[in-house]
Motif scaffolding. Structure first.
Motif, short mmCIF file in Angstrom:
data_model
loop_
_atom_site.label_atom_id
_atom_site.label_comp_id
_atom_site.label_asym_id
_atom_site.label_seq_id
_atom_site.Cartn_x
_atom_site.Cartn_y
_atom_site.Cartn_z
N GLU A 73 0.70 -1.21 0.04
CA GLU A 73 0.15 0.03 0.07
C GLU A 73 0.90 1.26 0.17
O GLU A 73 2.14 1.19 0.63
N SER A 75 0.60 5.66 -0.09
CA SER A 75 -0.29 6.88 0.09
C SER A 75 0.87 8.39 0.12
O SER A 75 1.86 7.95 0.59
N THR A 85 -3.27 9.76 -5.32
CA THR A 85 -2.45 9.97 -4.17
C THR A 85 -2.36 8.66 -3.33
O THR A 85 -1.56 8.49 -2.17
N TYR A 86 -3.39 7.54 -3.50
CA TYR A 86 -3.39 6.46 -2.70
C TYR A 86 -3.56 5.26 -3.56
O TYR A 86 -4.01 5.18 -4.65
#
Length: 465
Positions: A73, A75, A85-86
């Protein structure tokens, strides 16, 4: 000594063109800094969206092996491609490998989803989506023009719009191995080399799913829901088989210029249903319909039509441009006149089209402002003089593209064919107990078939060819 030097150079060259790197999230750029990027790159460890940005910036690989990495993951307050942005874990990010020149790509073995345009425009030739992937997003493989074989996992449940579109070299995709039931808009559009695909499990189709593909036969035994133009624009499709109880929308088969056979026709034929299907004869479709929409069979190869007893209306331009039309059989309607518009047969010279009506119903049809423009004849015109002997030991059947006559216990047969005006258009004889004629060798229109046995007995039938 010279041999050792040569081996040293060969080893150095191999090291420069193939490299395995252990990575952590965001570390790939540093690992490749101040070194010549290898042609063949294998990554091990964990990566995130920043590392995919690095791969895209380099784009010098012929082989990219990501099977041993996990996607973490990520961000950030600073947007990465495509302005996001994620980025979720276990997901190949949107546009992650967009446009990459690598011909061989192996995806991470632990992957749940492939993001939008993640592999679009790549040069990959064969691709296996790993087990565990449940979703492939919009445009994921769009315009991957060298892709020939795509292997999908059994876990795959959804495909996005245009997910495998514009892949002209694609020859194989195993949809039947997945749990995908809905093919969205343009999913396999432009797959010019794809001649066939198993659609047994598909229950729903979006718009123009196969437009521009090379598919020849469509068989959809489970599909009940079709978006507008769902099967339109398939220039190579020859046969289409659908469910009778499916929900059809407008333009379903529009612009399928090679289509000849259709099984499964709606009771109400939608607008533009098979418009511009120039080789298709809609006679069978019209025979069961209760209504025909606007432009439904415009510019088709209609030469003769048999209208069934349920038909109540023909919309404007329903048969516009059907220049080959020469006969319409409305006997089953008796004196019931279906609604028709002055433009329904736009472009057709109606005086050259024979309208066969039930005996005694001529005046009803001749008094109609549109139907009266046709050449109206009753159903017995020029064929009533041919008696039918139903007690003869002969059989006369039509099937497999042939008329077949047989005699029971005797031999010596003559098979004759007459047109609506009573002219004989074909005749053949045999000393055997079986005789046949090919339908392809006979003219279009309403024909009378006459089988004569050795004792003068006969068997007759009427056929609309």
């Amino acid at each position: 000594m010279k041999l050792s030097i040569v081996l040293l150079f060969i080893t150095a060259a191999l090291t420069a063109t193939a490299r395995t790197i252990d990575v952590t999230p965001g570390s790939l750029a540093g690992e490749l800094e101040n070194s010549t990027p290898p042609a063949e790159l294998t990554l091990r460890g964990s990566i995130d969206a920043r590392d995919f940005a690095t791969l895209r910036d380099l784009d010098c690989f012929t082989t990219l092996d990501l099977s041993q990495v996990e996607i973490a993951e990520y961000s950030s307050t600073t947007p990465l491609f495509p302005g996001r942005t994620y980025f979720a874990a276990a997901t190949l990010p949107e546009c992650a490998l967009f446009g990459m020149s690598a011909e061989h790509i192996t995806l991470p073995s632990r992957l749940n989803k492939i993001g939008a345009a993640a592999l679009a425009g790549t040069a990959v030739r064969t691709l296996t989506i790993p087990e565990g992937v449940t979703a492939i997003a919009d445009n994921a493989l769009y315009d991957s023009r060298q892709l020939t074989v795509l292997t999908l996992p059994s876990t795959l449940a959804s495909l996005g719009a245009n997910a495998i579109a514009s892949c002209p070299s694609l020859t194989s995709v195993n949809l039947e191995a997945t749990v995908v039931r809905h093919l969205p808009d343009g999913c396999l559009a432009g797959a010019e080399s794809l001649k066939g695909v198993n659609l047994t499990n598909i229950t729903k189709l979006g718009r123009e799913v196969f437009a521009g593909s090379g598919i020849v036969h469509i068989f959809l035994p489970q599909c009940r829901e079709f978006a507008p133009f769902a099967l339109a624009g398939m220039q190579t499709v020859a046969t289409v088989s659908l469910r009778d109880d499916a929900i059809f929308d407008r333009g379903l088969l529009m612009d399928n210029s090679s289509m000849r056979e259709l099984r499964g026709v709606p009771d109400i034929v939608p607008d533009l249903f098979a418009a511009n299907c120039t080789t298709f004869s809609p006679s069978a479709a019209v025979s069961t319909a209760s209504g025909v929409g606007e432009f439904a069979f415009a510019n088709t190869g209609a030469s003769s039509l048999v209208i069934g007893r349920n038909l109540t209306y023909l919309s404007p331009y329903a048969f516009a441009g059907c220049h080959a039309l020469s006969l319409i059989d409305v006997k089953e309607l008796q004196s019931f006149i279906p609604d028709v518009d002055a433009s329904t047969f736009s472009g057709v010279v109606t005086t050259d089209v024979t309208l066969v009506v039930a005996d005694g119903c001529e005046d009803a049809w001749r008094s109609h402002p549109v139907w009266s423009k046709f050449n109206i004849v009753n159903a017995t015109t020029n064929v009533a003089s041919f008696p039918i002997d139903d007690e003869s030991a002969l059989s006369l059947t039509v099937g497999g593209g042939e008329i077949i006559g047989r005699a029971d216990g005797s031999a010596g047969l003559t098979l004759s064919v007459y047109d609506l005006e009573g002219h004989r258009v074909a005749r053949t004889s045999t000393a055997d107990a079986t005789i046949s004629l090919r339908l392809a060798d006979l003219p279009s229109g309403l024909l009378l078939i006459d089988l004569q046995g050795p004792g003068g007995n006969s068997r007759r039938l009427k056929l609309l060819n």
